[in-house]
Design a protein around this motif. Structure first.
Motif, PDB file in Angstrom:
ATOM      1  N   UNK A   1       0.553  -2.869  10.762  1.00  0.00           N
ATOM      2  CA  UNK A   1       2.040  -2.808  10.643  1.00  0.00           C
ATOM      3  C   UNK A   1       2.274  -1.526  10.182  1.00  0.00           C
ATOM      4  N   UNK A   2       3.234  -1.122   9.406  1.00  0.00           N
ATOM      5  CA  UNK A   2       3.685   0.157   9.013  1.00  0.00           C
ATOM      6  C   UNK A   2       2.998   0.744   7.955  1.00  0.00           C
ATOM      7  N   UNK A   3       1.705   0.254   7.803  1.00  0.00           N
ATOM      8  CA  UNK A   3       0.605   0.960   7.067  1.00  0.00           C
ATOM      9  C   UNK A   3      -0.443   1.279   7.766  1.00  0.00           C
ATOM     10  N   UNK A   4      -0.229   1.170   9.124  1.00  0.00           N
ATOM     11  CA  UNK A   4      -1.293   1.718  10.040  1.00  0.00           C
ATOM     12  C   UNK A   4      -1.454   3.188  10.058  1.00  0.00           C
ATOM     13  N   UNK A   5      -2.692   3.705  10.316  1.00  0.00           N
ATOM     14  CA  UNK A   5      -2.923   5.132  10.487  1.00  0.00           C
ATOM     15  C   UNK A   5      -3.789   5.449  11.295  1.00  0.00           C
ATOM     16  N   UNK A   6      -3.786   6.485  11.886  1.00  0.00           N
ATOM     17  CA  UNK A   6      -5.138   7.035  12.809  1.00  0.00           C
ATOM     18  C   UNK A   6      -6.028   7.723  11.872  1.00  0.00           C
TER      19      UNK A   6
END
Length: 507
Positions: free
Chosen positions: A192-197
């Motif tokens: 979700x909006x916690x996703x990171x590369x």
């Protein structure tokens, strides 16, 4: 390259079969298996997109490419153009009020937590998000909540910095490392909006020889070159088409440098004539849209200390004096050998052949030589782009001259005059007592030991063509004027031949 690069669709494309359909009421033709966004691009209709890239797989996660499809029942349906295959008779609409409303809503969502830092972003001026905001949204955020903050500067590698606040999770970078470079070095973590590369735990992004391509394909300012950060705004620079000389692939590139009208006056003037960055110049037949990191680092290769002073027996001389001295040595030679540069352009190689056509095979033997060999730690060859021959035009050179044998000393045995054009030949292999003429663009201690040395212009100071290992001919264009009095090899050979003829007539 083209056969390996048809990945911009989840279905195989058959260019031998076509389908007729409509875009905004205009009849168009699509290849069987082609998506709406692909067919629209070929028809000159731009459908906005972030996550889609014509050389990567289709994730369908940004949703900005939504289109409307008319149906005979009267009720239209909506879907993303990147993952929708064209069917015969399909009627696609890309500019209806509903489609525009969907784009605005998507842009509102994508920019929900995006920082408003365009004024300091290195991508400003070539950012797709900026362009689409003005074209498809152009409104202040509807949200009244504070933006969520993420890691502002995260070092993905020694070469690349990630700004997670700007990242829109298009996953282009992740797919590139999985599908093109095959390093599998990047991944998306969390949801979700916690996703990171982030770098993958079992891979090292520093070892990806193509890593910097993710900077080009990033549609926003999330992925930044650590070397080029804050160097120059894109509108202060311009791109000159060129060819990477790093190997026989001959990738077509753009060399970016400062525009003359934006020349710096108060700072170091050398900043006006340096390479700011190198990016791919897409070429379906050579390198597609990619280049390796060695091409990105061309500044370290082409901006080495230059040779700018002609010399005769180690003493400074004018170009005219050095040319006359070289001609006198060639005119008086019983057995001369020329070692021809594989960094010479096709035009320069032809000029050398034509200038000495009457002497080749008689008193002059010419060999094409490699100027550069693989360096310690360098990738010698791979299955993507990198080739083992580290010279851009050995094929062009060997079209005119035999390749220098591995036993260099034996090939030069008996020569009383040796002409060395370019790099890669050490004094130790030259015959004892032979007169030596060197022609080179870069500084080296052996120049002063030559009987005659003539400084040459380098690739960024001249125009020409290279022929790659497959026979593809690509042009390069001069970026800068020579920084000092140096000779252009093509003109020099003609002058040398003329002076040699005069010297022989006098004897």
């Amino acid at each position: 390259m083209s056969a390996d690069r048809k990945r911009g669709n989840n279905e195989p494309v058959d260019t031998g079969k076509t389908l007729d359909f409509f875009i905004n009421g205009v009849p168009c033709t699509a290849y069987k298996g082609e998506s709406v966004i692909q067919a629209a691009r070929r028809a000159g209709v731009d459908i906005p997109h972030f996550c889609w890239h014509h050389d990567l797989s289709v994730p369908g996660n940004c949703r900005i490419c939504m289109v409307e499809v008319e149906q005979d029942s009267g009720d239209p349906w909506f879907d993303i153009g990147c993952n929708m295959p064209v069917t015969a008779g399909m009627r696609v609409l890309t500019e209806t009020d509903t489609v525009k409303k969907l784009r605005r809503e998507t842009m509102q969502f994508i920019t929900l937590n995006h920082p408003v830092d365009c004024g300091i972003c290195n991508k400003a001026g070539e950012c797709i998000l900026q362009d689409y905001h003005y074209e498809h949204n152009g409104r202040a955020s509807m949200s009244i909540d504070r933006k969520n903050h993420a890691t502002k500067f995260f070092p993905l590698s020694d070469r690349i910095m990630l700004d997670n606040e700007r990242c829109i999770m298009c996953t282009r970078c992740v797919r590139f490392t999985h599908e093109v470079s095959q390093s599998h070095a990047l991944a998306a973590v969390h949801r979700g909006d916690h996703a990171l590369i982030r770098p993958a735990e079992d891979a090292n992004f520093n070892e990806d020889a193509y890593s910097d391509n993710v900077i080009d394909i990033c549609p926003v300012g999330a992925l930044l070159s650590r070397d080029n950060m804050d160097n120059a705004r894109v509108w202060y620079t311009k791109a000159t088409p060129s060819v990477c000389p790093g190997c026989e692939r001959g990738c077509t590139i753009n060399i970016w440098h400062r525009k003359p009208e934006w020349a710096l006056k108060a700072l170091d003037p050398q900043l006006n004539t340096r390479i700011e960055r190198v990016t791919p110049l897409e070429n379906e037949t050579v390198n597609g849209p990619w280049i390796c990191n060695k091409a990105r680092d061309l500044a370290t290769l082409l901006e080495r200390p230059r040779a700018t002073q002609a010399m005769v027996r180690g003493t400074a001389a004018s170009l005219t004096e050095a040319t006359a001295a070289a001609a006198a040595l060639l005119a008086g030679a019983r057995t001369a050998v020329a070692l021809v540069s594989s960094w010479g352009s096709n035009e320069e190689l032809a000029a050398f052949r034509d200038a000495f056509a009457g002497r080749l095979g008689a008193t002059l033997t010419a060999y094409a030589k490699p100027d550069h060999l693989p360096q310690p730690g360098e990738i010698v060859e791979d299955a993507v782009l990198i080739k083992a021959d580290k010279n851009p035009n050995l094929r062009g050179a060997t079209a005119h001259f035999h390749l220098l044998p591995a036993d260099v000393s034996a090939a030069l045995a008996g020569a009383d005059v040796v002409l060395v054009w370019g790099e890669g030949v050490d004094d130790a292999v030259l015959p004892m007592g032979a007169k030596v003429i060197r022609l080179d663009g870069f500084a080296h201690e052996h120049h002063a030991r030559a009987d005659v040395f003539i400084p040459l212009s380098i690739q960024t100071e001249r125009s020409g063509h290279y022929t790659n290992f497959e026979g593809t001919v690509s042009p390069f264009v001069a970026c800068f004027e020579p920084k000092a009095p140096v000779a252009h090899a093509e003109a020099l050979f003609a002058r040398l031949a003329g002076v040699v003829a005069v010297a022989e007539a006098r004897t």
